[in-house]
Structure formats: C-alpha cells, structure tokens
Write a protein that holds these residues in place. Structure first.
Motif, PDB file in Angstrom:
ATOM      1  N   UNK A 146       0.830  -1.205   0.000  1.00 56.38           N
ATOM      2  CA  UNK A 146       0.000   0.000   0.000  1.00 56.38           C
ATOM      3  C   UNK A 146       0.865   1.256   0.000  1.00 56.38           C
ATOM      4  N   UNK A 147       1.921   1.247   0.769  1.00 61.31           N
ATOM      5  CA  UNK A 147       2.813   2.411   0.846  1.00 61.31           C
ATOM      6  C   UNK A 147       3.414   2.712  -0.518  1.00 61.31           C
ATOM      7  N   UNK A 148       3.884   1.694  -1.191  1.00 63.23           N
ATOM      8  CA  UNK A 148       4.510   1.869  -2.495  1.00 63.23           C
ATOM      9  C   UNK A 148       3.498   2.333  -3.533  1.00 63.23           C
ATOM     10  N   UNK A 149       2.317   1.720  -3.536  1.00 64.23           N
ATOM     11  CA  UNK A 149       1.293   2.114  -4.494  1.00 64.23           C
ATOM     12  C   UNK A 149       0.869   3.562  -4.283  1.00 64.23           C
ATOM     13  N   UNK A 150       0.694   3.967  -3.018  1.00 65.79           N
ATOM     14  CA  UNK A 150       0.321   5.342  -2.713  1.00 65.79           C
ATOM     15  C   UNK A 150       1.410   6.309  -3.151  1.00 65.79           C
ATOM     16  N   UNK A 151       2.651   5.943  -2.865  1.00 62.50           N
ATOM     17  CA  UNK A 151       3.783   6.792  -3.246  1.00 62.50           C
ATOM     18  C   UNK A 151       3.862   6.948  -4.760  1.00 62.50           C
ATOM     19  N   UNK A 152       3.691   5.860  -5.485  1.00 61.28           N
ATOM     20  CA  UNK A 152       3.724   5.918  -6.940  1.00 61.28           C
ATOM     21  C   UNK A 152       2.578   6.761  -7.490  1.00 61.28           C
ATOM     22  N   UNK A 153       1.407   6.615  -6.885  1.00 62.26           N
ATOM     23  CA  UNK A 153       0.250   7.376  -7.332  1.00 62.26           C
ATOM     24  C   UNK A 153       0.472   8.873  -7.104  1.00 62.26           C
TER      25      UNK A 153
END
Length: 78
Positions: free
Chosen positions: A41-48
């Motif tokens: 979730x952290x990575x996906x949010x950061x990428x978004x």
C-alpha cells in the motif's frame, strides 16, 4: 550427454548443480520479496502521488505555454 570417467567428476558436477539450485531458489525469494514490496500500500500510494504531481507539473507548464501563445496571438490581431 557427458561421459564421466570417475566418481569425483560426478560428485563435482552434483555439487555444482546443487549450488546452482540454491542460487535459483534465492533469486526466486528475492524476486518475490521485490514483488511484494512493489505491491504494498505504501509503495502504491507513493507511486500514485508521484504520478499525480508529475501530471500537475506538466499541466501547469502546458497551460503557461498556451497562455503565452494566447497573449502573443491576441496582440498580433490588434
């Protein structure tokens, strides 16, 4: 197919194959860990958020360029 002349040659090749198998297993583990990290979730949010910020900057730059062009073209028509 290889022909062996001694048990030592067989043992050597078996050791090499065992080590190659262990290396392959470790590479699979690393790949799995990297995949899990990239889907967190952290990575996906950061990428978004990074993608949104980049799009906002591009939009702002394009609007500035288009605004400058509109001023230039409106001054020419006068």
């Amino acid at each position: 197919m290889r022909v062996y002349s001694s048990f030592q040659e067989i043992d050597k090749d078996l050791k090499i194959l065992k080590l190659q198998t262990e290396i392959d297993k470790e590479e699979i583990k690393l790949s799995l860990d990297q995949t899990k990290e990239s889907l967190s979730a952290k990575s996906l949010f950061s990428n978004m958020m990074g993608s949104l910020a980049q799009k906002a900057l591009v939009l702002k730059a394009v609007s500035k360029i288009m605004g400058v062009k509109n001023i230039i073209t409106s001054n020419r028509s006068k």
